[in-house]
Design a protein around this motif. Structure first.
Motif, mmCIF file in Angstrom:
data_model
loop_
_atom_site.group_PDB
_atom_site.id
_atom_site.type_symbol
_atom_site.label_atom_id
_atom_site.label_comp_id
_atom_site.label_asym_id
_atom_site.label_seq_id
_atom_site.Cartn_x
_atom_site.Cartn_y
_atom_site.Cartn_z
ATOM 1 N N LEU A 50 0.896 -1.076 0.083
ATOM 2 C CA LEU A 50 0.006 -0.071 -0.159
ATOM 3 C C LEU A 50 0.901 1.208 -0.018
ATOM 4 N N ARG A 51 2.001 1.217 0.771
ATOM 5 C CA ARG A 51 2.870 2.293 0.964
ATOM 6 C C ARG A 51 3.770 2.603 -0.419
ATOM 7 N N LEU A 52 3.889 1.420 -1.108
ATOM 8 C CA LEU A 52 4.638 1.524 -2.388
ATOM 9 C C LEU A 52 3.595 2.245 -3.270
ATOM 10 N N ASP B 15 13.317 3.776 -12.656
ATOM 11 C CA ASP B 15 12.432 4.043 -11.617
ATOM 12 C C ASP B 15 11.091 3.057 -11.740
ATOM 13 N N ASP B 16 10.990 2.719 -10.719
ATOM 14 C CA ASP B 16 9.744 1.544 -10.440
ATOM 15 C C ASP B 16 8.248 1.950 -11.072
ATOM 16 N N ILE B 60 14.985 6.806 -5.804
ATOM 17 C CA ILE B 60 15.520 6.114 -4.545
ATOM 18 C C ILE B 60 14.555 4.868 -4.244
ATOM 19 N N GLU B 61 13.244 5.216 -3.760
ATOM 20 C CA GLU B 61 12.642 4.044 -3.318
ATOM 21 C C GLU B 61 11.997 3.258 -4.312
ATOM 22 N N MET B 62 12.648 1.930 -4.594
ATOM 23 C CA MET B 62 12.176 0.913 -5.576
ATOM 24 C C MET B 62 11.877 -0.285 -4.587
ATOM 25 N N GLU B 63 11.224 -1.089 -5.170
ATOM 26 C CA GLU B 63 10.828 -2.345 -4.571
ATOM 27 C C GLU B 63 12.058 -3.326 -4.579
ATOM 28 N N GLY B 64 12.570 -4.245 -3.771
ATOM 29 C CA GLY B 64 13.712 -4.999 -3.935
ATOM 30 C C GLY B 64 15.114 -3.947 -3.822
#
Lengths: 105, 307
Positions: A50-52, B15-16, B60-64
């Motif tokens: 959800l945060r993602l 970028d995700d 910056i913020e990506m899954e994995g």
């Protein structure tokens, strides 16, 4: 009674930009699916996902001319980061969804 | 290959969020650049190795794998560490900005980004990268002939010999020297001598695409031939020899200017041989070509033969 329901709608800041019209329309068309995915993640208790989703919306919405939508998404993102109570998160997702429902290209 | 190709600069966005890629494609469409994108960190790194982009835009913020991790991988790879990285992130914290810059990012843009600012920052990073590349290249190109210079020759030969050894392939070296150049210079003047060197360079550049022609020093040239055995390298040298012999000099009608060639294949030099032995062997063969009457190609003899 509302005279015109249009008073309630939110339009993209880039509504007059011909370069942007196609991807703004796509963004608006896909928005209900994104909100639905957030509801599903919330129901499933998958707060990380959800945060993602909220984080992605926070980063992108402004670029499509919907900065207030980005701010509403940021509240969800921040709420989860801060470890807020589940009720708080739910209400913030609700606010985000309500705002998203007013969005038009 | 030659040092003079200038393609459109490449920008790689990692970028995700597909939303960001769509936005970048539209917002950067009129810029003089080629945009590539990836929604996964691992794919982004693979693309970076394939494309060698001029600028990387990194989330910056990506899954994995997150952006900081990607940046560390980029900065620890000798082939990728000089590519400027601009962080694009919705996370506005000062700590993140400082960390990104300390890890080697060149710039930082917040999300949602102002289009004008993003373009200006990309342009600025491209300018820096262009200058860095130009300086790096200038330092490797010979001013008179436009061929690679001695510095580049030394580095490239070492690299080709290591590659050939690792993959058990052949690599050959051709050394070339213009015959009687000192006398030409004395009798006809330095401008004529310079013109001869430029013409020789042009002939050497017109060879096979994989050959690396360098000015070794003075009137001596070194041509690195990757994936080429001595027997084939001798044919290549013979073609150059003939081309020079047949060159027509408008300023000196009827004049024939020749060159001598020495050829050596690395594998023929034995298991203990190093790069210097290859240069020495080719130089020795060139010396024999001079002794044996000039305007000819001589090859170093196979002393040992390793698999």
């Amino acid at each position: 009674m509302r005279l015109s329901p249009d008073l309630n709608t939110v339009r993209s800041e880039f509504a007059g930009d011909p370069d942007m019209s196609e991807i703004v329309a796509l963004f608006v068309r896909e928005l209900p699916q994104r909100i639905a995915a957030m509801h599903s993640a919330l129901t499933a208790g998958n707060l990380e996902h959800l945060r993602l989703l909220a984080h992605q919306l926070k980063g992108a919405a402004g670029g499509y001319g919907f900065p207030k939508l980005g701010e509403a998404a940021a509240l969800v993102d921040q709420g989860i980061k801060d470890g807020c109570d589940a009720n708080v998160i739910r209400s913030r997702v609700g606010m985000l969804a309500a705002f998203a429902a007013r969005i038009r290209p | 290959m030659s040092p003079s190709d200038v393609p459109l600069p490449k920008v790689l966005a990692i970028d995700d969020s597909e939303l960001i890629h769509r936005l970048l494609r539209v917002r950067l469409q009129y810029e003089q650049l080629e945009l590539h994108g990836s929604t996964k960190a691992e794919d982004g790194l693979r693309l970076a190795r394939e494309l060698r982009p001029d600028v990387i835009l990194l989330d910056i913020e990506m899954e994995g794998m997150d952006g900081f991790h990607v940046l560390q991988v980029l900065k620890s790879d000798i082939d990728l560490q000089d590519i400027p990285v601009i962080f694009i992130s919705a996370t506005a914290s000062m700590e993140d900005r400082v960390r990104a810059l300390d890890l080697g990012a060149i710039d930082f843009v917040g999300k949602p980004f102002e289009v004008v600012e993003l373009k200006a920052r990309v342009r600025s990073a491209l300018r820096v990268q262009h200058l860095v590349k130009m300086l790096a290249q200038r330092a490797q190109v010979d001013g008179l002939t436009g061929l690679w210079n001695r510095t580049y020759f030394d580095r490239r030969l070492l690299q080709e010999v290591s590659e050939a050894t690792r993959h058990n392939r052949s690599v050959s070296l051709v050394m070339c020297d213009v015959d009687g150049f000192k006398r030409l210079n004395d009798e006809r003047g330095h401008p004529f001598g310079d013109m001869v060197l430029e013409r020789v360079a042009k002939i050497l550049q017109g060879g096979r695409g994989s050959d690396v022609a360098c000015r070794y020093g003075g009137e001596e040239f070194g041509i690195i031939l990757p994936n080429t055995a001595a027997i084939e390298a001798i044919e290549v040298a013979e073609r150059y020899r003939r081309a020079m012999e047949q060159e027509i000099w408008a300023m000196a009608p009827g004049m024939v200017i020749t060159s001598s060639f020495g050829v050596a294949e690395f594998r023929n030099l034995g298991a203990d041989a190093g790069v210097n032995d290859l240069v020495q062997a080719a130089d020795g063969a060139l010396y024999r070509a001079k002794l044996n009457g000039r305007n000819r190609v001589e090859a170093a003899m196979a002393t040992h033969r390793t698999a």
